[in-house]
Design a protein around this motif. Structure first.
Motif, mmCIF file in Angstrom:
data_model
loop_
_atom_site.group_PDB
_atom_site.id
_atom_site.type_symbol
_atom_site.label_atom_id
_atom_site.label_comp_id
_atom_site.label_asym_id
_atom_site.label_seq_id
_atom_site.Cartn_x
_atom_site.Cartn_y
_atom_site.Cartn_z
ATOM 1 N N THR A 41 4.044 4.935 9.394
ATOM 2 C CA THR A 41 4.040 4.427 8.312
ATOM 3 C C THR A 41 5.329 3.957 7.811
ATOM 4 N N ASN A 74 7.014 0.321 6.768
ATOM 5 C CA ASN A 74 7.866 0.166 5.385
ATOM 6 C C ASN A 74 9.132 -0.093 5.555
ATOM 7 N N PHE A 105 1.905 -9.310 4.012
ATOM 8 C CA PHE A 105 1.422 -7.751 3.905
ATOM 9 C C PHE A 105 -0.264 -7.725 3.714
ATOM 10 N N PHE A 165 -2.852 -4.409 3.147
ATOM 11 C CA PHE A 165 -3.003 -3.155 3.109
ATOM 12 C C PHE A 165 -4.203 -2.441 3.204
ATOM 13 N N GLN A 166 -4.268 -1.193 3.254
ATOM 14 C CA GLN A 166 -5.620 -0.641 3.440
ATOM 15 C C GLN A 166 -6.590 -0.624 1.953
ATOM 16 N N ASP A 167 -5.907 -0.643 1.058
ATOM 17 C CA ASP A 167 -6.565 -0.724 -0.341
ATOM 18 C C ASP A 167 -6.649 -2.457 -1.034
ATOM 19 N N ASN A 225 -4.980 -4.501 -2.458
ATOM 20 C CA ASN A 225 -3.961 -4.806 -3.241
ATOM 21 C C ASN A 225 -4.386 -6.325 -3.946
ATOM 22 N N GLN A 230 -10.904 -7.870 2.264
ATOM 23 C CA GLN A 230 -9.815 -7.765 3.065
ATOM 24 C C GLN A 230 -9.556 -9.030 4.018
ATOM 25 N N ALA A 266 0.478 -5.010 8.892
ATOM 26 C CA ALA A 266 -0.796 -4.637 8.324
ATOM 27 C C ALA A 266 -0.933 -3.292 8.447
ATOM 28 N N ASP A 267 -1.513 -2.485 7.412
ATOM 29 C CA ASP A 267 -1.149 -0.870 7.165
ATOM 30 C C ASP A 267 -2.604 -0.379 7.051
ATOM 31 N N GLU A 268 -3.149 0.166 8.130
ATOM 32 C CA GLU A 268 -4.407 0.604 8.223
ATOM 33 C C GLU A 268 -5.599 -0.291 7.560
ATOM 34 N N PRO A 269 -5.821 -1.588 7.999
ATOM 35 C CA PRO A 269 -6.447 -2.538 7.451
ATOM 36 C C PRO A 269 -8.048 -2.246 7.384
#
Length: 254
Positions: A49, A53, A91, A93-95, A97, A152, A169-172
């Motif tokens: 991660t 970043n 970007f 993200f997992q959550d 955004n 997503q 992509a971070d933990e999509p």
């Protein structure tokens, strides 16, 4: 064409006392060609991660060089970096955004609003990308009225609407059930294969990683193993599991 390259990338956290120093990244060298779909995996605390970043300009390296589209991003000013990120990076993200006060279409259009694109062009581009992800029929709904998978896909639409050079992509699939995860990863493949999107994805999920074309395994801040997909997804999935068994890290079933 090389779209992203790092040379001897390091990240050190802590003070002057050697006992308090953490080496999050130790000389990472990565080269990413246009149209690649790369997964970054590793145990918790491995540095994956942190790497994402830094690639996205969210954090700065302690030393080393990052080039995206032949631009040294660590040398850019804060304002220059913000503009560069908006125009060249997408970007996911997992959550998700997403902004709850905006409809799905308005969320997708947000990067174009910031770039002051003319409204007719924004409408056209939003329609095209949302139809691509099969969510245009719910364009006027709000994030809290749709499923995690639909949120997503909205986030993916927003990430792609400005045709970025690289999607990060971070933990999509981290907040999704298995069915939604499959749908979202199928969309990632569609992005990569039909739009030639370059994707770098951090994940701990073996199922999600099996959709990638190349996996870079990181351990203790260094690249430990690198594998390239040569056969079908099931074969690649098993290969990923074998690598995880060697370096450690969570495993999920296909």
């Amino acid at each position: 064409m090389t779209v992203l390259e790092t040379k001897q990338l390091t990240k050190i956290y802590g003070g002057k006392n050697e006992s308090n120093i953490t080496h999050a990244l130790n000389g990472i060298n990565i080269k990413v060609e246009s149209g690649e779909f790369i997964g970054i995996m590793g145990p918790s605390g491995s540095g994956k991660t942190t790497l994402l970043n830094i690639l996205g300009g969210i954090d700065k390296p302690s030393s080393g060089n990052i080039k995206i589209m032949d631009k040294n991003i660590e040398a850019l000013s804060k304002d220059e970096l913000a503009t560069f990120r908006r125009k060249n990076l997408g970007f996911i993200f997992q959550d998700f955004n997403l902004m709850d006060s905006l409809t799905l279409k308005e969320n997708v259009m947000l990067p174009m609003v910031l770039d002051k694109i003319k409204p007719p062009i924004m409408e056209e581009k939003a329609k095209e990308i949302m139809e691509f992800f099969e969510i245009y029929d719910i364009r006027d709904k709000y994030p809290y009225n749709v499923s995690g998978g639909q949120m997503q896909r909205t986030a993916a639409s927003r990430a792609l609407v400005n045709n970025p050079a690289v999607v990060l992509a971070d933990e999509p699939t981290g907040n999704l059930d298995s069915k939604s995860s499959n749908n979202v990863m199928s969309c990632f493949c569609k992005m990569n294969e039909q739009r030639n999107s370059t994707i770098i994805m951090v994940t701990h999920d073996t199922f999600a990683a099996s959709f990638c074309k190349r996996i870079i395994f990181i351990k203790d801040g260094s690249i430990n193993i690198e594998i390239v997909r040569k056969g079908d997804r099931q074969k690649f999935f098993n290969e990923i599991l074998d690598c995880q068994a060697v370096i450690g890290g969570g495993m999920t079933n296909i």
